[in-house]
Scaffold this active site. Sequence first.
Site, PDB file in Angstrom:
ATOM      1  N   ASP A   1      -1.102  -6.198  -0.178  1.00  0.00           N
ATOM      2  CA  ASP A   1      -1.463  -5.584   1.102  1.00  0.00           C
ATOM      3  C   ASP A   1      -2.968  -5.425   1.263  1.00  0.00           C
ATOM      4  OD1 ASP A   1       0.655  -5.080   2.802  1.00  0.00           O
ATOM      5  OD2 ASP A   1       1.152  -3.144   1.902  1.00  0.00           O
TER       6      ASP A   1
ATOM      7  N   GLU B   1      -1.056  -5.402   8.709  1.00  0.00           N
ATOM      8  CA  GLU B   1      -0.225  -4.794   9.746  1.00  0.00           C
ATOM      9  C   GLU B   1      -0.846  -5.020  11.118  1.00  0.00           C
ATOM     10  OE1 GLU B   1       0.481  -0.660   8.932  1.00  0.00           O
ATOM     11  OE2 GLU B   1       1.174  -1.051   6.882  1.00  0.00           O
TER      12      GLU B   1
ATOM     13  N   GLU C   1       9.567  -3.938  10.327  1.00  0.00           N
ATOM     14  CA  GLU C   1       9.957  -2.649   9.729  1.00  0.00           C
ATOM     15  C   GLU C   1      10.407  -1.652  10.800  1.00  0.00           C
ATOM     16  OE1 GLU C   1       7.130  -0.824   7.061  1.00  0.00           O
ATOM     17  OE2 GLU C   1       8.327   1.004   6.901  1.00  0.00           O
TER      18      GLU C   1
ATOM     19  N   ASP D   1       0.832  -1.207   0.000  1.00  0.00           N
ATOM     20  CA  ASP D   1       0.000   0.000   0.000  1.00  0.00           C
ATOM     21  C   ASP D   1       0.869   1.259   0.000  1.00  0.00           C
ATOM     22  OD1 ASP D   1       0.860  -0.133   2.596  1.00  0.00           O
ATOM     23  OD2 ASP D   1      -1.128  -0.007   3.520  1.00  0.00           O
ATOM     24  N   SER D   2       2.199   1.073  -0.015  1.00  0.00           N
ATOM     25  CA  SER D   2       3.104   2.205  -0.234  1.00  0.00           C
ATOM     26  C   SER D   2       2.846   2.840  -1.603  1.00  0.00           C
ATOM     27  CB  SER D   2       4.574   1.766  -0.127  1.00  0.00           C
ATOM     28  OG  SER D   2       4.804   0.612  -0.909  1.00  0.00           O
TER      29      SER D   2
ATOM     30  N   LYS E   1      -1.044  -9.404   3.021  1.00  0.00           N
ATOM     31  CA  LYS E   1      -0.278  -8.918   4.180  1.00  0.00           C
ATOM     32  C   LYS E   1      -1.166  -7.967   4.981  1.00  0.00           C
ATOM     33  CE  LYS E   1       3.296  -5.810   3.857  1.00  0.00           C
ATOM     34  NZ  LYS E   1       2.772  -4.647   4.638  1.00  0.00           N
TER      35      LYS E   1
HETATM   36  O1  KIV Z   1       3.567  -1.096   1.596  1.00  0.00           O
HETATM   37  C1  KIV Z   1       4.730  -1.492   1.542  1.00  0.00           C
HETATM   38  O2  KIV Z   1       5.471  -1.226   0.593  1.00  0.00           O
HETATM   39  C2  KIV Z   1       5.225  -2.291   2.657  1.00  0.00           C
HETATM   40  C3  KIV Z   1       6.689  -2.591   2.687  1.00  0.00           C
HETATM   41  C4  KIV Z   1       7.437  -1.393   3.080  1.00  0.00           C
HETATM   42  C5  KIV Z   1       7.006  -3.757   3.551  1.00  0.00           C
HETATM   43  O3  KIV Z   1       4.493  -2.639   3.527  1.00  0.00           O
END
Ligand code: KIV
Length: 280
Positions: A88, A120, A187, A49-50, A118
Site C-alpha cells: 500500500d 485508494e 471495499e 496500511d491496515s 496499491k
Molecule cells: O490495508 C488493507 O488491509 C487493505 C485491504 C483491506 C484491502 O487495503
Amino acid sequence: MSVQARPKRLSVTQIQARKSGDKLVCLTAYTAPMARLLDAEVDLLLVGDSLAMTVYGFDSTLPVTLDMMIAHGAAVVRATEQALITVDLPFGSYQASPEQAFRSAARIMAETGCAAVKLEGGEEMAETVAFLTRRGIPVMGHVGLTPQAVNALGGYRSRGHRTAERDKIMRDGIAIAEAGAFSLVIEGVAESLARELTERVAIPTIGIGASPACDGQILVIDDMLGLFAEFTPKFVKRYRELGEEIRAAARDYAEDVRRGRFPAEEHTYTAPRQPKKTAE
Ligand code: KIV
C-alpha cells in the site's frame, strides 16, 4: 552444479489474466513469519496500511509512513517465493501529484522488491494511475469504502446504497481500470454495485465486503484469524479464534512459572557427566 526447480512468483500479468477465471485468493500480511505461512496458500499478499491498526494499535490508517510500509513490505518479500506482493501507498505519500506518487512508489518497489503498489481513490486518482503504469509501476486500485478517506466519508459505513453514491463509485472503478490498473479492490459497498462494477471493468476485481461475483476476495489476516477483536466488520468471516488460543497459552505458561513447573529438567542445560577416573 544442480539447478533446483523453484516455485515462481505469480506475475502481475498472470493475475490480470484471471479476469472471470479461477478466483483470486488474497490476504494481507505484515510480517515475515506470517507471510511465510501464507505464501503457498494464496495468489497475492497485500502489505496493507491496515497494519496501522493490526500491528501498531492506531485507530485509523492515517498515521502510517512510507518508511513503515517499506520495512514491512521488505520483510514480506524476503519471506515469500510464490505469492505476488503488493504494498500500500500510505496516506499523504501520493495524493499531492503524480510525481509525488511516482517517487513514493519507486521507493517502495526498489527498497522492498515487491511487484506492485496499491492506492485508494477513484476518478481523481486516474491521472496518477496512468502516470505510474506508463512508467512501469503496476497499480492496484481501491474504490468504495476507502479507509484513508475516513474523515471525508464520515466513518466506515458501507457505501453505494443511494443512486448518486452508487454512480460515483461506478465511475471511480471504471476510471481506475481504464487508467491502466491491473486489478481493483472494491471495499464495503452494496453487493449489486460490486457485481455490476465487476461486469463493467476488464481487470480482476478483488472484493472485501463486496460480492461473491468479484474475481477474487481479500481479508485482513488478523480479522480472519480472530487476532484483532476490537472491531469485526459484518463482512469478516472468522476462520479461527487464535486470539483465544494465545490468551490460553499465556495463561498456561503463567501457571507453570508460578507453580515452579517450568522450566522442567528437559528445558535446562545440565553439565555433561564427567567420565569416572579408573585406577591405573
Ligand atoms: O490495508 C488493507 O488491509 C487493505 C485491504 C483491506 C484491502 O487495503
